[in-house]
Design an enzyme around this catalytic site. Structure first.
Site, PDB file in Angstrom:
ATOM      1  N   ALA A 152      27.362  26.455  45.888  1.00 52.49           N
ATOM      2  CA  ALA A 152      25.899  26.458  45.702  1.00 52.49           C
ATOM      3  C   ALA A 152      25.525  27.290  44.485  1.00 52.49           C
ATOM      4  O   ALA A 152      24.684  26.891  43.668  1.00 52.49           O
ATOM      5  CB  ALA A 152      25.215  27.009  46.950  1.00 52.49           C
ATOM      6  N   ASN A 194      30.207  35.352  32.626  1.00 56.50           N
ATOM      7  CA  ASN A 194      31.517  35.139  33.253  1.00 56.50           C
ATOM      8  C   ASN A 194      31.660  35.855  34.590  1.00 56.50           C
ATOM      9  O   ASN A 194      32.408  35.400  35.449  1.00 56.50           O
ATOM     10  CB  ASN A 194      32.596  35.623  32.271  1.00 56.50           C
ATOM     11  N   SER A 228      32.097  26.309  37.515  1.00 59.11           N
ATOM     12  CA  SER A 228      33.371  25.998  38.210  1.00 59.11           C
ATOM     13  C   SER A 228      33.358  24.528  38.613  1.00 59.11           C
ATOM     14  O   SER A 228      32.283  23.960  38.862  1.00 59.11           O
ATOM     15  CB  SER A 228      33.506  26.842  39.476  1.00 59.11           C
ATOM     16  N   SER A 250      36.344  43.047  31.788  1.00 57.11           N
ATOM     17  CA  SER A 250      37.399  44.057  31.885  1.00 57.11           C
ATOM     18  C   SER A 250      38.726  43.449  32.340  1.00 57.11           C
ATOM     19  O   SER A 250      39.771  44.082  32.242  1.00 57.11           O
ATOM     20  CB  SER A 250      36.970  45.178  32.837  1.00 57.11           C
ATOM     21  N   ARG A 251      38.689  42.229  32.870  1.00 59.67           N
ATOM     22  CA  ARG A 251      39.942  41.594  33.316  1.00 59.67           C
ATOM     23  C   ARG A 251      39.762  40.068  33.369  1.00 59.67           C
ATOM     24  O   ARG A 251      38.676  39.548  33.128  1.00 59.67           O
ATOM     25  CB  ARG A 251      40.342  42.115  34.687  1.00 59.67           C
ATOM     26  N   TYR A 300      29.840  29.748  47.167  1.00 52.23           N
ATOM     27  CA  TYR A 300      30.327  29.679  45.779  1.00 52.23           C
ATOM     28  C   TYR A 300      29.883  28.365  45.099  1.00 52.23           C
ATOM     29  O   TYR A 300      29.395  28.388  43.964  1.00 52.23           O
ATOM     30  CB  TYR A 300      31.852  29.791  45.810  1.00 52.23           C
ATOM     31  N   ASP A 320      25.702  46.453  36.728  1.00 55.35           N
ATOM     32  CA  ASP A 320      25.939  45.575  37.873  1.00 55.35           C
ATOM     33  C   ASP A 320      25.014  44.379  37.673  1.00 55.35           C
ATOM     34  O   ASP A 320      23.789  44.543  37.676  1.00 55.35           O
ATOM     35  CB  ASP A 320      25.596  46.346  39.158  1.00 55.35           C
ATOM     36  N   GLY A 336      31.571  40.893  32.756  1.00 56.01           N
ATOM     37  CA  GLY A 336      32.792  41.025  33.574  1.00 56.01           C
ATOM     38  C   GLY A 336      34.052  40.815  32.761  1.00 56.01           C
ATOM     39  O   GLY A 336      34.973  40.124  33.193  1.00 56.01           O
ATOM     40  N   ILE A 362      42.480  28.576  37.423  1.00 54.54           N
ATOM     41  CA  ILE A 362      42.951  29.387  36.299  1.00 54.54           C
ATOM     42  C   ILE A 362      43.701  30.600  36.852  1.00 54.54           C
ATOM     43  O   ILE A 362      43.218  31.234  37.801  1.00 54.54           O
ATOM     44  CB  ILE A 362      41.759  29.859  35.428  1.00 54.54           C
TER      45      ILE A 362
HETATM   46  P1  NAI Z   1      38.184  38.076  38.189  1.00 53.94           P
HETATM   47  O1  NAI Z   1      37.925  38.488  39.593  1.00 53.94           O
HETATM   48  O2  NAI Z   1      39.485  38.404  37.568  1.00 53.94           O
HETATM   49  O3  NAI Z   1      37.022  38.596  37.225  1.00 53.94           O
HETATM   50  C1  NAI Z   1      35.683  38.614  37.621  1.00 53.94           C
HETATM   51  C2  NAI Z   1      34.969  39.685  36.833  1.00 53.94           C
HETATM   52  O4  NAI Z   1      33.607  39.760  37.298  1.00 53.94           O
HETATM   53  C3  NAI Z   1      35.582  41.073  37.027  1.00 53.94           C
HETATM   54  O5  NAI Z   1      35.689  41.720  35.782  1.00 53.94           O
HETATM   55  C4  NAI Z   1      34.571  41.768  37.921  1.00 53.94           C
HETATM   56  O6  NAI Z   1      34.556  43.172  37.749  1.00 53.94           O
HETATM   57  C5  NAI Z   1      33.279  41.131  37.443  1.00 53.94           C
HETATM   58  N1  NAI Z   1      32.210  41.335  38.411  1.00 53.94           N
HETATM   59  C6  NAI Z   1      32.244  41.086  39.745  1.00 53.94           C
HETATM   60  N2  NAI Z   1      31.082  41.478  40.308  1.00 53.94           N
HETATM   61  C7  NAI Z   1      30.309  41.983  39.315  1.00 53.94           C
HETATM   62  C8  NAI Z   1      29.008  42.542  39.275  1.00 53.94           C
HETATM   63  N3  NAI Z   1      28.258  42.676  40.368  1.00 53.94           N
HETATM   64  N4  NAI Z   1      28.530  42.947  38.071  1.00 53.94           N
HETATM   65  C9  NAI Z   1      29.268  42.828  36.950  1.00 53.94           C
HETATM   66  N5  NAI Z   1      30.510  42.313  36.920  1.00 53.94           N
HETATM   67  C10 NAI Z   1      31.027  41.901  38.107  1.00 53.94           C
HETATM   68  O7  NAI Z   1      37.938  36.498  38.190  1.00 53.94           O
HETATM   69  P2  NAI Z   1      38.214  35.377  37.080  1.00 53.94           P
HETATM   70  O8  NAI Z   1      39.153  34.418  37.684  1.00 53.94           O
HETATM   71  O9  NAI Z   1      38.508  35.975  35.775  1.00 53.94           O
HETATM   72  O10 NAI Z   1      36.781  34.654  37.072  1.00 53.94           O
HETATM   73  C11 NAI Z   1      35.859  34.737  36.003  1.00 53.94           C
HETATM   74  C12 NAI Z   1      34.801  33.665  36.177  1.00 53.94           C
HETATM   75  O11 NAI Z   1      35.428  32.381  36.159  1.00 53.94           O
HETATM   76  C13 NAI Z   1      34.047  33.764  37.506  1.00 53.94           C
HETATM   77  O12 NAI Z   1      32.678  33.462  37.297  1.00 53.94           O
HETATM   78  C14 NAI Z   1      34.692  32.692  38.347  1.00 53.94           C
HETATM   79  O13 NAI Z   1      33.839  32.207  39.354  1.00 53.94           O
HETATM   80  C15 NAI Z   1      35.013  31.636  37.291  1.00 53.94           C
HETATM   81  N6  NAI Z   1      36.059  30.709  37.685  1.00 53.94           N
HETATM   82  C16 NAI Z   1      37.343  31.133  37.910  1.00 53.94           C
HETATM   83  C17 NAI Z   1      38.318  30.225  38.273  1.00 53.94           C
HETATM   84  C18 NAI Z   1      39.741  30.622  38.516  1.00 53.94           C
HETATM   85  O14 NAI Z   1      40.530  29.753  38.930  1.00 53.94           O
HETATM   86  N7  NAI Z   1      40.154  31.858  38.256  1.00 53.94           N
HETATM   87  C19 NAI Z   1      37.995  28.800  38.452  1.00 53.94           C
HETATM   88  C20 NAI Z   1      36.641  28.465  38.185  1.00 53.94           C
HETATM   89  C21 NAI Z   1      35.708  29.388  37.807  1.00 53.94           C
END
Ligand code: NAI
Length: 267
Positions: free
Chosen positions: A178, A113, A163, A17-18, A176, A86, A15, A209
């Site tokens: 769990a 991630n 997290s 890409s962003r 989430y 996926d 994941g 974050i």
């Molecule tokens: P985001 O939503 O910007 O990025 C999540 C990424 O996961 C995206 O690139 C998305 O395309 C990918 N993704 C979603 N479903 C997918 C699937 N079925 N197959 C492959 N890729 C998939 O979120 P963010 O904030 O960058 O989060 C990244 C990680 O950090 C996550 O695991 C999130 O739970 C964790 N996290 C984030 C926090 C925050 O405050 N932003 C806090 C604690 C943990």
């Protein structure tokens, strides 16, 4: 000060890409790694466009110059390979890891991630919301660890992005919390099972974050969170990338089965 370098290391960030994943991948590209930019090819094509944009940026910043006989730059090779899957789908993840092996020769660092949130109180949460989060955030990590370790070289690293929710539990996050607590438990087992191959497995527990995911949290909740964070600010993707590089480095080869909170002192 240690400046981490990852030449000749193959790194896959799911994941990426962003958001946090993109920040982590960029840090590895800067540190000289061969990077697999993994994305979920969503029907709208949004992630693919983000992935191609990031690839372009990283090629410009960290790519190797290709010159003509007169020494003029005629192009750049990218430090990044784009691969889609996926994470919910075991067969797609198995194919992804085979592609990593065929393209890059093996895998050294796996950063799990990819993740989603679908917050709602227990009373209102639908079964679809429960399953969506468990399938992406827990099953997805299992699939990537199972098939990723088949192509991982001995001495490799697994860094799971969990997290603080998996440590503390927050209102509206039964699914989430769990899943993230499950990832932490899985990490501890992987550390034990993979130690004989000198592979370490650790988890990072980010606090709040600044990414698109934060946009899904209610503003009144964000106001409460910021009051509780001793550092007085939300974290950045760089804060997480620095911790990931630390746990992925050679220097931490005796650190395994641990959870590192990156929270500004919140937890
Ligand atoms: P985001 O939503 O910007 O990025 C999540 C990424 O996961 C995206 O690139 C998305 O395309 C990918 N993704 C979603 N479903 C997918 C699937 N079925 N197959 C492959 N890729 C998939 O979120 P963010 O904030 O960058 O989060 C990244 C990680 O950090 C996550 O695991 C999130 O739970 C964790 N996290 C984030 C926090 C925050 O405050 N932003 C806090 C604690 C943990």
């Amino acid at each position: 000060m240690i400046t981490y370098r990852f030449p000749n290391k193959v790194v896959l960030v799911t994941g990426s890409s962003r958001g946090i994943g993109a920040g982590v991948l960029a840090a590895f590209a800067k540190a000289g790694a061969t990077c697999v930019l993994h994305y979920w090819d969503d029907p709208a094509g949004e992630n693919r466009r983000d992935a191609e944009r990031l690839d372009e940026q990283l090629r410009e910043l960290y790519g190797t110059q290709v010159t003509d006989t007169g020494g003029r730059e005629i192009g750049r090779t990218s430090p990044v390979h784009l691969m889609a899957a996926d994470v919910r789908d075991a067969a797609q993840v198995e194919a992804l890891m085979k592609q990593v092996k065929e393209t890059c020769g093996g895998l050294d660092v796996l950063v799990n991630n990819a993740g989603i949130i679908r917050d709602r109180t227990l009373k209102k949460m639908t079964l679809d919301e429960w399953h969506a989060v468990i399938q992406t955030n827990l099953d997805g990590v299992f699939h990537c660890c199972k098939y990723g370790t088949e192509v991982m070289r001995d001495g490799g690293r697994i860094v799971n992005i969990a997290s603080v929710a998996g440590l503390m539990g927050f209102h509206g996050q039964t699914n989430y919390a769990a899943a993230k607590a499950g990832v932490i438990g899985m990490t501890r087992v992987l550390a034990k099972e993979l130690a004989r191959r000198q592979i370490t497995a650790n988890a990072i527990a980010p606090g709040m974050i600044q990414t698109a995911m934060m946009g899904e949290v209610k503003p009144e909740m964000l106001a409460e969170y910021i009051k509780a964070i001793p550092a007085g600010r939300f974290g950045t993707t760089d804060d997480i990338a620095n911790a990931v590089l630390f746990l992925a480095s050679e220097e931490t080869n005796y650190v395994t089965g641990q959870v590192l909170p990156v929270t500004g002192g919140w937890v």
